[in-house]
Design an enzyme around this catalytic site. Structure first.
Site, mmCIF file in Angstrom:
data_model
loop_
_atom_site.group_PDB
_atom_site.id
_atom_site.type_symbol
_atom_site.label_atom_id
_atom_site.label_comp_id
_atom_site.label_asym_id
_atom_site.label_seq_id
_atom_site.Cartn_x
_atom_site.Cartn_y
_atom_site.Cartn_z
ATOM 1 N N ARG A 172 0.849 -1.204 0.000
ATOM 2 C CA ARG A 172 0.000 0.000 0.000
ATOM 3 C C ARG A 172 0.883 1.253 0.000
ATOM 4 O O ARG A 172 1.524 1.567 1.001
ATOM 5 C CB ARG A 172 -0.917 0.002 1.227
ATOM 6 C CG ARG A 172 -1.772 1.267 1.311
ATOM 7 C CD ARG A 172 -2.958 1.121 2.236
ATOM 8 N NE ARG A 172 -2.630 1.126 3.645
ATOM 9 C CZ ARG A 172 -3.526 1.232 4.621
ATOM 10 N NH1 ARG A 172 -4.822 1.331 4.318
ATOM 11 N NH2 ARG A 172 -3.160 1.217 5.885
ATOM 12 N N ASP A 458 -3.458 3.784 14.627
ATOM 13 C CA ASP A 458 -2.597 4.202 13.519
ATOM 14 C C ASP A 458 -3.076 5.554 13.015
ATOM 15 O O ASP A 458 -3.911 6.202 13.671
ATOM 16 C CB ASP A 458 -2.558 3.126 12.423
ATOM 17 C CG ASP A 458 -3.885 2.959 11.702
ATOM 18 O OD1 ASP A 458 -4.824 3.733 11.978
ATOM 19 O OD2 ASP A 458 -3.970 2.074 10.845
HETATM 20 C C1 LIG Z 1 -6.733 1.670 9.756
HETATM 21 C C2 LIG Z 1 -5.741 0.845 9.070
HETATM 22 O O1 LIG Z 1 -5.179 1.277 8.123
HETATM 23 S S1 LIG Z 1 -5.396 -0.675 9.644
HETATM 24 C C3 LIG Z 1 -3.879 -1.086 8.849
HETATM 25 C C4 LIG Z 1 -2.742 -0.334 9.371
HETATM 26 N N1 LIG Z 1 -2.400 -0.707 10.724
HETATM 27 C C5 LIG Z 1 -1.650 -1.780 10.967
HETATM 28 O O2 LIG Z 1 -1.212 -2.409 10.018
HETATM 29 C C6 LIG Z 1 -1.358 -2.177 12.376
HETATM 30 C C7 LIG Z 1 -0.503 -3.414 12.404
HETATM 31 N N2 LIG Z 1 -0.248 -3.905 13.752
HETATM 32 C C8 LIG Z 1 0.756 -3.438 14.491
HETATM 33 O O3 LIG Z 1 1.479 -2.551 14.087
HETATM 34 C C9 LIG Z 1 0.981 -4.073 15.842
HETATM 35 O O4 LIG Z 1 0.305 -5.292 15.949
HETATM 36 C C10 LIG Z 1 0.495 -3.188 17.010
HETATM 37 C C11 LIG Z 1 1.302 -1.915 17.017
HETATM 38 C C12 LIG Z 1 -0.965 -2.877 16.888
HETATM 39 C C13 LIG Z 1 0.732 -3.953 18.324
HETATM 40 O O5 LIG Z 1 2.093 -4.122 18.448
HETATM 41 P P1 LIG Z 1 2.778 -4.812 19.709
HETATM 42 O O6 LIG Z 1 2.003 -4.591 20.929
HETATM 43 O O7 LIG Z 1 4.210 -4.402 19.686
HETATM 44 O O8 LIG Z 1 2.705 -6.328 19.352
HETATM 45 P P2 LIG Z 1 3.220 -7.525 20.229
HETATM 46 O O9 LIG Z 1 4.252 -7.097 21.213
HETATM 47 O O10 LIG Z 1 2.042 -8.247 20.769
HETATM 48 O O11 LIG Z 1 3.901 -8.411 19.110
HETATM 49 C C14 LIG Z 1 4.167 -9.760 19.294
HETATM 50 C C15 LIG Z 1 4.868 -10.268 18.069
HETATM 51 O O12 LIG Z 1 3.979 -10.139 16.957
HETATM 52 C C16 LIG Z 1 4.605 -9.364 15.947
HETATM 53 N N3 LIG Z 1 3.584 -8.536 15.313
HETATM 54 C C17 LIG Z 1 2.631 -7.767 15.889
HETATM 55 N N4 LIG Z 1 1.859 -7.213 14.956
HETATM 56 C C18 LIG Z 1 2.334 -7.622 13.767
HETATM 57 C C19 LIG Z 1 1.932 -7.377 12.435
HETATM 58 N N5 LIG Z 1 0.885 -6.611 12.145
HETATM 59 N N6 LIG Z 1 2.647 -7.953 11.450
HETATM 60 C C20 LIG Z 1 3.692 -8.753 11.740
HETATM 61 N N7 LIG Z 1 4.103 -9.026 12.982
HETATM 62 C C21 LIG Z 1 3.432 -8.460 13.987
HETATM 63 C C22 LIG Z 1 5.647 -8.533 16.647
HETATM 64 O O13 LIG Z 1 6.643 -8.147 15.746
HETATM 65 C C23 LIG Z 1 6.122 -9.491 17.723
HETATM 66 O O14 LIG Z 1 7.021 -10.390 17.137
HETATM 67 P P3 LIG Z 1 8.140 -11.179 17.999
HETATM 68 O O15 LIG Z 1 7.420 -11.960 19.044
HETATM 69 O O16 LIG Z 1 8.816 -12.039 17.005
HETATM 70 O O17 LIG Z 1 9.020 -10.130 18.590
HETATM 71 O O1 LIG Z 2 -6.994 1.716 6.012
HETATM 72 C C1 LIG Z 2 -7.910 1.300 6.656
HETATM 73 C C2 LIG Z 2 -8.760 2.108 7.461
HETATM 74 O O2 LIG Z 2 -9.636 1.558 8.141
HETATM 75 O O3 LIG Z 2 -8.551 3.330 7.419
HETATM 76 MG MG LIG Z 3 -6.997 3.930 6.018
#
Ligand SMILES: CC(=O)SCCNC(=O)CCNC(=O)[C@H](O)C(C)(C)COP(=O)(O)OP(=O)(O)OC[C@H]1O[C@@H](n2cnc3c(N)ncnc32)[C@H](O)[C@@H]1OP(=O)(O)O
Ligand SMILES: O=CC(=O)O
Ligand SMILES: [Mg+2]
Length: 557
Positions: A172, A458
């Site tokens: 994206r 986010d």
């Molecule tokens: C509105 C929108 O646009 S939605 C789309 C955009 N938003 C996103 O993509 C959010 C993605 N998610 C994240 O960034 C994270 O999950 C968060 C920030 C929400 C939470 O993060 P944290 O609390 O640090 O996660 P946590 O400590 O539980 O992580 C545990 C493990 O999972 C991994 N992990 C957590 N989320 C993700 C993810 N989305 N992708 C890959 N790995 C992940 C961490 O890297 C960690 O790995 P490790 O055990 O090997 O070190």
């Molecule tokens: O990108 C996704 C959203 O919910 O915003």
């Molecule tokens: Mg969005």
């Protein structure tokens, strides 16, 4: 002086100046040929983009004068005629669960190994677009597509590598509105999304099509569009890229996020413009809520209740998701669901089970409504989401042919605009404030998605907090859920900011507060909430704080 930083420079095409830090790894991405590809895209499409953004401002003026968004009578024929998009490539047929995340190295590996069908690698809502994040992100994605990506966590002495079976990669890029201030083309900042798209496409199209796309690809998600004319620009960008790469027209595929209120009235038109390049639409619910407030910024009769009350079962949100499903399936493409905000809660099994149950409920609603897949924020949620979709879809890769949702054909403009029910509370104002400040503080230090109060935050969710505060302040609204008749004023908001900063300090500790960017974040967030005119995007203003120009000789002119 550090010779690597200041003694080297990028070799650039004429008219291009790189103001970002030199790094030998980045130079493998910022090759002269790759930059030429991006530059050609920028030069060919910059006026179209400027025009599209001017039309956005014009629409805003109309909404601010009282107009409502609606279906365009001039494109009725597109909505009424029967036509379908190009067939879905087999490599993108099954998208039951898609994990999303920033283009950070370890997270990319974890996401690709997560068991999800797709990984959406994010240069957008989940990424703070610093030069370092963007360029490292490109390096990481290239290594991921090449299959060579690895990461050594020295603290835990753990090495991360790709499994044999990985999720399919979608990328994206940023939205049309964001500039890339570290790359100047003919003296002006490059268009952010063309940098993200262009560099990724240039370096990866061939390997992706060979190893992941079975002859198709690369695959993209396209964010924050407001009108089909913006989709048309993307379609032209794709066609140009395919021509330059010498690959078949229709190879590149993209899913458009319907995440602005004006775009919900343009879903057929958007698919029509991208007919040859589409793999569906997605309900970007968080930006959609943000856009509802923004579109109606001058309509005090359309105020939202507290953020936590604006869920997918509100009539306007349900109508949006139902119409999206009907539109996509009628046109032969995927109707993707969205992101629940809940994430696993490690230290509290009971709260964790409750969070998981909320996610399951949301996914069950999506699959039963006809969505072909959904988003998950965290690897810990994949099994639960997958189970719900598998249990309700069996072995079928999607529901495009089986859930036509004819009943949604009669959804009206009134359904899509219906004011959500609920109340406004002091806690709503407080939560918006402490989440908004903490999110901006993280963003300023290069982190674009964070866990706050057990929810994923986010750029999109933070925007809701910001615009809702702005609107409540602008109209001095009554916090009608508290039964105290308190009205939101600058004085009240000032007090709330002070008290929430004190609470944040208590929660994160004085040391972290001092070392972090909380005070700057508080200033930015507060000024955006109280400014006379609503800024279009929180990240546009905040971007100025993360631009880091290096000496001019960092690139050869
Ligand atoms: C509105 C929108 O646009 S939605 C789309 C955009 N938003 C996103 O993509 C959010 C993605 N998610 C994240 O960034 C994270 O999950 C968060 C920030 C929400 C939470 O993060 P944290 O609390 O640090 O996660 P946590 O400590 O539980 O992580 C545990 C493990 O999972 C991994 N992990 C957590 N989320 C993700 C993810 N989305 N992708 C890959 N790995 C992940 C961490 O890297 C960690 O790995 P490790 O055990 O090997 O070190
Ligand atoms: O990108 C996704 C959203 O919910 O915003
Ligand atoms: Mg969005």
């Amino acid at each position: 002086m550090d010779l690597v930083t200041y003694g080297s420079y990028y070799d650039v095409p004429e008219g291009v100046d790189i103001r970002g830090r030199y790094d030998a790894e980045f130079a493998k991405i910022l090759t002269k040929d790759a930059l030429k590809f991006v530059t050609d895209l920028h030069r060919e499409f910059r006026n179209h983009i400027k025009y599209a953004l001017e039309r956005r401002r014009e629409a805003k003026r109309r909404y601010n004068e009282g107009a409502l968004p609606g279906f365009d009578p001039a494109t009725r024929y597109i909505r009424e005629q029967e036509w379908v998009c190009a067939p879905v490539p087999p490599a993108a047929a099954d998208r039951k669960v898609e994990i999303t995340g920033p283009v950070e190295r370890k997270m990319i590996i974890n996401a690709l190994n997560s068991g999800a069908k797709v990984f959406m690698a994010d240069f957008e809502d989940a990424l703070s677009p610093s030069w370092e994040n963007l360029m490292r992100g490109q390096v990481n994605l290239k290594d991921a597509v090449d299959g060579t990506i690895s990461f050594h966590d020295k603290v835990r002495n753990r090495v991360y590598k790709l499994n044999d079976q990985t999720a399919k990669l979608f990328v994206r890029p940023r939205g049309w509105h964001l500039p890339e201030a570290h790359i100047l083309i003919d003296g002006e900042p490059a268009t952010g999304c063309l940098v993200d798209f262009g560099l990724f496409f240039y370096h990866n199209h061939s390997e992706f099509r060979r190893t992941q796309g079975a002859g198709f690809g690369p695959f993209f998600y396209l964010p924050k569009m407001e009108h089909s004319r913006e989709a048309k620009i993307w379609n032209n960008v794709f066609e140009k890229a395919e021509k330059v790469a010498g690959i078949e027209r229709g190879s590149i595929r993209a899913t458009v996020l319907i995440e602005t209120l004006p775009a919900v009235f343009q879903m057929n038109e958007i698919l029509y413009e991208l007919k040859e390049h589409s793999v569906g639409l997605n309900c970007g619910r968080w930006d959609y809520i943000f856009s509802y407030v923004k579109t109606f910024q001058a309509h005090p009769d359309r105020l939202l209740p507290d953020r936590v009350q604006v869920g997918m079962t509100q009539h306007f949100m349900k109508s949006y998701s139902d119409l999206l499903i009907r539109t996509c399936h009628r046109r032969g493409v995927h109707a993707m669901g969205g992101m629940s905000a809940q994430i696993p809660i490690k230290e509290d099994p009971v709260a964790n089970e409750l969070a998981l149950e909320l996610v399951r409920k949301d996914k069950l609603r999506e699959v039963k409504a006809g969505h072909d897949g959904t988003w998950a924020a965290h690897p810990g949620l994949i099994p639960a989401c997958m189970e719900v979709f598998n249990n309700n879809m069996g072995n079928a890769p999607n529901q495009i042919e089986t859930s036509k949702r004819e009943d949604a054909a009669n959804i009206t403009e009134q359904d899509l605009l219906q004011i959500p029910r609920g109340v406004r509370t002091m806690e709503g104002l407080r939560l918006n404030t402490r989440v908004g400040i903490q999110y901006v503080a993280a963003w300023l230090t290069g982190i674009g998605s964070v866990p706050l109060y057990n929810l994923m935050e986010d750029a999109a969710t933070a925007e809701i907090s910001r615009v809702q505060n702005w609107q409540w302040l602008r109209y001095g609204v009554e916090l009608n859920g508290d039964e105290l008749g308190v009205k939101v004023s600058r004085e009240l908001f000032g007090r709330v900011v002070e008290e929430e900063m004190a609470r944040i300090e208590k929660e994160v500790g004085t040391e972290k507060l001092k070392r972090g960017m909380y005070r700057e974040a508080c200033k930015i967030f507060t000024s955006q909430c109280t400014s006379p005119a609503l800024d279009d995007f929180l990240t546009l203003d905040a971007y100025n704080y993360i631009v880091l120009h290096h000496p001019k000789e960092s690139s050869k002119l």
